[in-house]
Scaffold this active site. Structure first.
Site, PDB file in Angstrom:
ATOM      1  N   HIS A  40       0.819  -1.202   0.000  1.00  0.00           N
ATOM      2  CA  HIS A  40       0.000   0.000   0.000  1.00  0.00           C
ATOM      3  C   HIS A  40       0.860   1.262   0.000  1.00  0.00           C
ATOM      4  CE1 HIS A  40      -3.823  -2.213   1.507  1.00  0.00           C
ATOM      5  NE2 HIS A  40      -3.807  -2.071   0.200  1.00  0.00           N
ATOM      6  N   GLU A 125      -5.855  -8.181   3.771  1.00  0.00           N
ATOM      7  CA  GLU A 125      -5.403  -9.225   4.692  1.00  0.00           C
ATOM      8  C   GLU A 125      -6.593  -9.894   5.368  1.00  0.00           C
ATOM      9  OE1 GLU A 125      -3.467  -9.244   9.076  1.00  0.00           O
ATOM     10  OE2 GLU A 125      -2.256  -8.193   7.570  1.00  0.00           O
TER      11      GLU A 125
END
Length: 279
Positions: A40, A125
């Site tokens: 990210h 995740e």
């Protein structure tokens, strides 16, 4: 200007591993796919795009016979199955702690527990963990506690990048609810916790605090939240391009930290420019 950098900041081992694997693949394979952003951080994603790493959000966008990188956040078993059915070469760069989290969730369900994941429901995740089990409740905010099944065996795990305070707080709230048995497994990343502790300690002793990292980075946003509790002059920036000199008015000492997906070159460039800055 005096600038102090947090003792723990920047790439964690899981991110370093994913970056290393991607670089090696690009050298040997040329163009490859990444199922979702490799990490990210827009600067890193853009850099890899120029080298031939194509980021896709759907398996339908991947051509059969291609090489596909599973990013550090991991992927759900159903996604792996779809990729295998498409005949692509899969290279797994999932962080070992994310793999452990997935396995713990599977083990809990196999042992008869209703799985509870403390984390952001939209984080890749967490989505990967949810895809590993059949029945799961995600606790993103305290209102989600009302979704917990009553009088069940509850097995609790947590998104690796969450902080121990939030993890403990939610577990405490779960403990107040009705259940037959409660089992809690600590799946937090120690690297993340170390970065949080280092950032909080630093922000208490500086006039202004900068947290560097992508807007989509959960662990970076968490660093910002924690620092703001102790220093309201905390600013979240992706890189030096977003710097506004007006915020330094009356400030003598600046602190700098960065999320686990922020590359060293971004940190170094920011620190060097900040040190050279003249009001």
């Amino acid at each position: 200007m005096e600038v102090i950098v947090a003792k723990k900041c920047g790439f964690c081992p899981g991110v370093t591993n994913a970056i290393s694997i991607a670089e090696e693949l690009l050298e040997t394979k040329g163009n490859i796919y990444s199922l979702g952003p490799i990490i990210h951080n827009p600067d890193v994603v853009e850099s890899f795009a120029h080298k031939g790493l194509k980021t896709v959000n759907s398996i339908d966008e991947i051509k059969p016979g291609s090489t596909v990188l599973i990013r550090s956040h991991g992927a759900a078993p159903t996604e792996i199955e779809q990729l295998e059915a498409k005949g692509v070469k899969i290279v797994d760069a999932t962080c070992v702690l994310v793999k452990r989290l997935q396995q713990k969730a599977i083990d809990l369900e196999n042992e008869g527990y209703s799985v509870v994941v403390i984390g952001d429901k939209n984080h890749p995740e967490v989505k990967g963990v949810v895809g590993c089990v059949k029945n799961v409740v995600i606790i993103s905010v305290k209102e989600d506690l009302d979704k917990l099944p009553n009088n069940n065996k509850l097995g609790v795990v947590c998104q690796t990048t969450k902080g121990p305070e939030w993890f403990g707080e939610v577990v405490g709230e779960i403990a107040k609810r009705g259940f037959k048995e409660l089992r809690v497994i600590n799946t937090l990343c120690k690297e993340t916790v170390n970065r949080q502790e280092s950032a909080v300690e630093l922000c208490k002793h500086v006039d202004i605090m900068f947290v560097l990292g992508g807007i989509e980075s959960a662990n970076t946003r968490r660093l910002v939240e924690l620092c703001k509790k102790h220093n309201n002059q905390t600013f979240h920036l992706q890189n030096w391009k977003e710097f506004d000199k007006s915020i330094l008015l009356g400030k003598a000492v600046a602190g700098v930290t960065a999320g686990a997906s922020t590359p060293q070159w971004v940190i170094s460039e920011f620190v060097d420019n900040l040190k050279a800055f003249k009001k």
